[in-house]
Design a protein around this motif. Structure first.
Motif, PDB file in Angstrom:
ATOM      1  N   UNK A 141      -6.341 -59.792  -4.172  1.00 42.37           N
ATOM      2  CA  UNK A 141      -6.919 -58.559  -3.626  1.00 42.37           C
ATOM      3  C   UNK A 141      -8.260 -58.297  -4.299  1.00 42.37           C
ATOM      4  N   UNK A 142      -9.309 -58.073  -3.501  1.00 40.35           N
ATOM      5  CA  UNK A 142     -10.627 -57.821  -4.045  1.00 40.35           C
ATOM      6  C   UNK A 142     -10.723 -56.460  -4.700  1.00 40.35           C
ATOM      7  N   UNK A 143     -11.696 -56.319  -5.622  1.00 38.11           N
ATOM      8  CA  UNK A 143     -11.851 -55.063  -6.338  1.00 38.11           C
ATOM      9  C   UNK A 143     -12.166 -53.910  -5.393  1.00 38.11           C
ATOM     10  N   UNK A 144     -12.940 -54.186  -4.331  1.00 35.39           N
ATOM     11  CA  UNK A 144     -13.332 -53.103  -3.425  1.00 35.39           C
ATOM     12  C   UNK A 144     -12.140 -52.533  -2.673  1.00 35.39           C
ATOM     13  N   UNK A 145     -11.170 -53.390  -2.334  1.00 35.66           N
ATOM     14  CA  UNK A 145     -10.002 -52.912  -1.597  1.00 35.66           C
ATOM     15  C   UNK A 145      -8.923 -52.373  -2.523  1.00 35.66           C
ATOM     16  N   UNK A 146      -8.896 -52.809  -3.788  1.00 33.15           N
ATOM     17  CA  UNK A 146      -7.857 -52.348  -4.702  1.00 33.15           C
ATOM     18  C   UNK A 146      -7.909 -50.838  -4.894  1.00 33.15           C
ATOM     19  N   UNK A 147      -9.094 -50.251  -4.811  1.00 43.73           N
ATOM     20  CA  UNK A 147      -9.233 -48.820  -5.060  1.00 43.73           C
ATOM     21  C   UNK A 147      -9.028 -47.983  -3.803  1.00 43.73           C
ATOM     22  N   UNK A 148      -8.739 -48.622  -2.680  1.00 44.90           N
ATOM     23  CA  UNK A 148      -8.532 -47.902  -1.427  1.00 44.90           C
ATOM     24  C   UNK A 148      -7.040 -47.865  -1.100  1.00 44.90           C
ATOM     25  N   UNK A 149      -6.512 -46.676  -0.928  1.00 44.42           N
ATOM     26  CA  UNK A 149      -5.089 -46.537  -0.617  1.00 44.42           C
ATOM     27  C   UNK A 149      -4.800 -46.959   0.817  1.00 44.42           C
ATOM     28  N   UNK A 150      -3.679 -47.631   1.006  1.00 42.16           N
ATOM     29  CA  UNK A 150      -3.204 -47.928   2.357  1.00 42.16           C
ATOM     30  C   UNK A 150      -2.843 -46.605   3.021  1.00 42.16           C
ATOM     31  N   UNK A 151      -3.481 -46.257   4.135  1.00 38.08           N
ATOM     32  CA  UNK A 151      -3.237 -44.940   4.748  1.00 38.08           C
ATOM     33  C   UNK A 151      -1.757 -44.705   5.044  1.00 38.08           C
ATOM     34  N   UNK A 152      -1.294 -43.496   4.752  1.00 39.64           N
ATOM     35  CA  UNK A 152       0.087 -43.118   5.047  1.00 39.64           C
ATOM     36  C   UNK A 152       0.163 -42.682   6.508  1.00 39.64           C
ATOM     37  N   UNK A 153       1.027 -43.293   7.300  1.00 40.40           N
ATOM     38  CA  UNK A 153       1.110 -42.936   8.728  1.00 40.40           C
ATOM     39  C   UNK A 153       1.547 -41.481   8.920  1.00 40.40           C
ATOM     40  N   UNK A 154       0.975 -40.839   9.914  1.00 39.86           N
ATOM     41  CA  UNK A 154       1.319 -39.456  10.233  1.00 39.86           C
ATOM     42  C   UNK A 154       1.608 -39.316  11.721  1.00 39.86           C
ATOM     43  N   UNK A 155       2.436 -38.343  12.047  1.00 42.50           N
ATOM     44  CA  UNK A 155       2.684 -38.009  13.447  1.00 42.50           C
ATOM     45  C   UNK A 155       1.405 -37.410  14.032  1.00 42.50           C
ATOM     46  N   UNK A 156       1.108 -37.753  15.256  1.00 48.30           N
ATOM     47  CA  UNK A 156      -0.090 -37.239  15.920  1.00 48.30           C
ATOM     48  C   UNK A 156      -0.075 -35.701  15.913  1.00 48.30           C
ATOM     49  N   UNK A 157      -1.207 -35.057  15.560  1.00 54.27           N
ATOM     50  CA  UNK A 157      -1.247 -33.589  15.502  1.00 54.27           C
ATOM     51  C   UNK A 157      -0.812 -32.916  16.802  1.00 54.27           C
ATOM     52  N   UNK A 158      -1.126 -33.510  17.946  1.00 58.19           N
ATOM     53  CA  UNK A 158      -0.717 -32.912  19.219  1.00 58.19           C
ATOM     54  C   UNK A 158       0.805 -32.895  19.343  1.00 58.19           C
ATOM     55  N   UNK A 159       1.432 -33.944  18.836  1.00 61.03           N
ATOM     56  CA  UNK A 159       2.895 -33.990  18.874  1.00 61.03           C
ATOM     57  C   UNK A 159       3.489 -33.018  17.863  1.00 61.03           C
ATOM     58  N   UNK A 160       2.857 -32.904  16.688  1.00 62.54           N
ATOM     59  CA  UNK A 160       3.354 -31.977  15.662  1.00 62.54           C
ATOM     60  C   UNK A 160       3.316 -30.537  16.154  1.00 62.54           C
ATOM     61  N   UNK A 161       2.362 -30.230  17.016  1.00 66.57           N
ATOM     62  CA  UNK A 161       2.222 -28.858  17.502  1.00 66.57           C
ATOM     63  C   UNK A 161       3.370 -28.441  18.408  1.00 66.57           C
ATOM     64  N   UNK A 162       4.138 -29.405  18.885  1.00 66.91           N
ATOM     65  CA  UNK A 162       5.209 -29.088  19.833  1.00 66.91           C
ATOM     66  C   UNK A 162       6.601 -29.237  19.231  1.00 66.91           C
ATOM     67  N   UNK A 215       1.689 -51.736  -2.574  1.00 63.49           N
ATOM     68  CA  UNK A 215       2.300 -52.073  -3.862  1.00 63.49           C
ATOM     69  C   UNK A 215       1.453 -53.076  -4.636  1.00 63.49           C
ATOM     70  N   UNK A 216       0.797 -53.961  -3.936  1.00 68.90           N
ATOM     71  CA  UNK A 216       0.001 -54.992  -4.612  1.00 68.90           C
ATOM     72  C   UNK A 216      -1.308 -54.452  -5.174  1.00 68.90           C
ATOM     73  N   UNK A 217      -1.622 -53.191  -4.885  1.00 66.95           N
ATOM     74  CA  UNK A 217      -2.755 -52.540  -5.548  1.00 66.95           C
ATOM     75  C   UNK A 217      -2.434 -52.235  -7.007  1.00 66.95           C
ATOM     76  N   UNK A 218      -1.148 -52.125  -7.324  1.00 67.32           N
ATOM     77  CA  UNK A 218      -0.726 -51.697  -8.656  1.00 67.32           C
ATOM     78  C   UNK A 218      -1.145 -52.709  -9.712  1.00 67.32           C
ATOM     79  N   UNK A 219      -1.646 -52.210 -10.838  1.00 69.84           N
ATOM     80  CA  UNK A 219      -2.087 -53.065 -11.940  1.00 69.84           C
ATOM     81  C   UNK A 219      -0.939 -53.492 -12.843  1.00 69.84           C
ATOM     82  N   UNK A 220       0.252 -52.911 -12.654  1.00 69.22           N
ATOM     83  CA  UNK A 220       1.404 -53.194 -13.517  1.00 69.22           C
ATOM     84  C   UNK A 220       1.019 -53.023 -14.989  1.00 69.22           C
TER      85      UNK A 220
END
Length: 230
Positions: free
Chosen positions: A1-22, A40-45
């Motif tokens: 894993x490259x240094x530039x990507x190690x510091x970026x979190x894998x986005x947490x999936x969310x329910x679409x806001x339009x669906x959440x409104x209902x 998990x592979x971002x972790x430095x252990x």
């Protein structure tokens, strides 16, 4: 894993806001297996796991993150549940102090430790049953069936004590029941308590301290000790 990507979190999936409104269902979705492994592979252990030290129950989050990174989800689930009998509830609702201790936060975004705990339970075998310790032939009373009372009962039962939990309400969970359903789904606590099946714990519901009993009266009934968790 490259240094530039190690510091970026894998986005947490969310329910679409339009669906959440209902509807009033959970707004965050679990990682799929590939997303969990990538995060998990971002972790430095770290040799000094500040994440573990920051956790109030010293959950071995470094350990289950390593196992997820190795795609060993069953082992990650077992390790998670070894330390945490309320993991299904807490993987969605805890304050994740572990992430405050994560060193990745110094240069980027902390590892999504709490969400990886959820991934361990979602994709690993989370149906194990706790095994009681050698019987001590002594019984302890726990007053209050909320998180503290449940955790205390679990700890004692694993050590071989019989436990009776007295709860004033007609249900267990205490403050867990106040958590909105867009954070915690119906049945999550039941999934945690199902793992207690083989433990010598008796749940007595609808009995209120000071009305139906007192700590002193419980001692006279033969309980070795009384833990008040209200």
């Amino acid at each position: 894993m490259g240094e530039s990507t190690r510091y970026q979190r894998t986005p947490i999936p969310e329910v679409d806001p339009k669906e959440r409104a209902t509807e009033f269902h959970e707004e965050l979705l679990p990682y799929d297996r590939d997303q969990a492994v990538l995060e998990a592979r971002r972790c430095l252990q770290c040799a000094m796991p500040f994440c573990v030290q920051a956790c109030p129950i010293t959950q071995d989050c470094r350990g289950y993150i390593r196992l997820i990174g190795e795609e060993r989800f069953d082992d990650a689930a077992r390790l998670t549940l070894q330390d945490n009998p309320l993991a299904t509830v807490l993987c969605k609702t805890c304050y994740h102090y572990c992430e405050d201790g994560c060193v990745m936060g110094e240069r980027g975004v902390p590892i999504a430790i709490r969400h990886l705990k959820r991934a361990a339970l979602e994709h690993g075998r989370a149906d194990l049953l706790y095994v009681p310790g050698a019987p001590r032939h002594q019984r302890v009373a726990v007053v209050g069936g909320g998180p503290a009372g449940i955790m205390c009962a679990w700890e004692l039962a694993l050590r071989g004590y019989g436990v009776t939990v007295f709860e004033a309400e007609p249900f267990l969970g205490g403050q867990i029941d106040t958590i909105p359903r867009y954070h915690l789904a119906d049945g999550d606590l039941d999934r945690d308590l199902a793992r207690f099946k083989n433990l010598d714990i008796t749940w007595v519901l609808g009995k209120k301290a000071g009305v139906d009993f007192t700590p002193e009266s419980l001692r006279t009934e033969g309980y070795l000790a009384v833990f008040v968790a209200i």
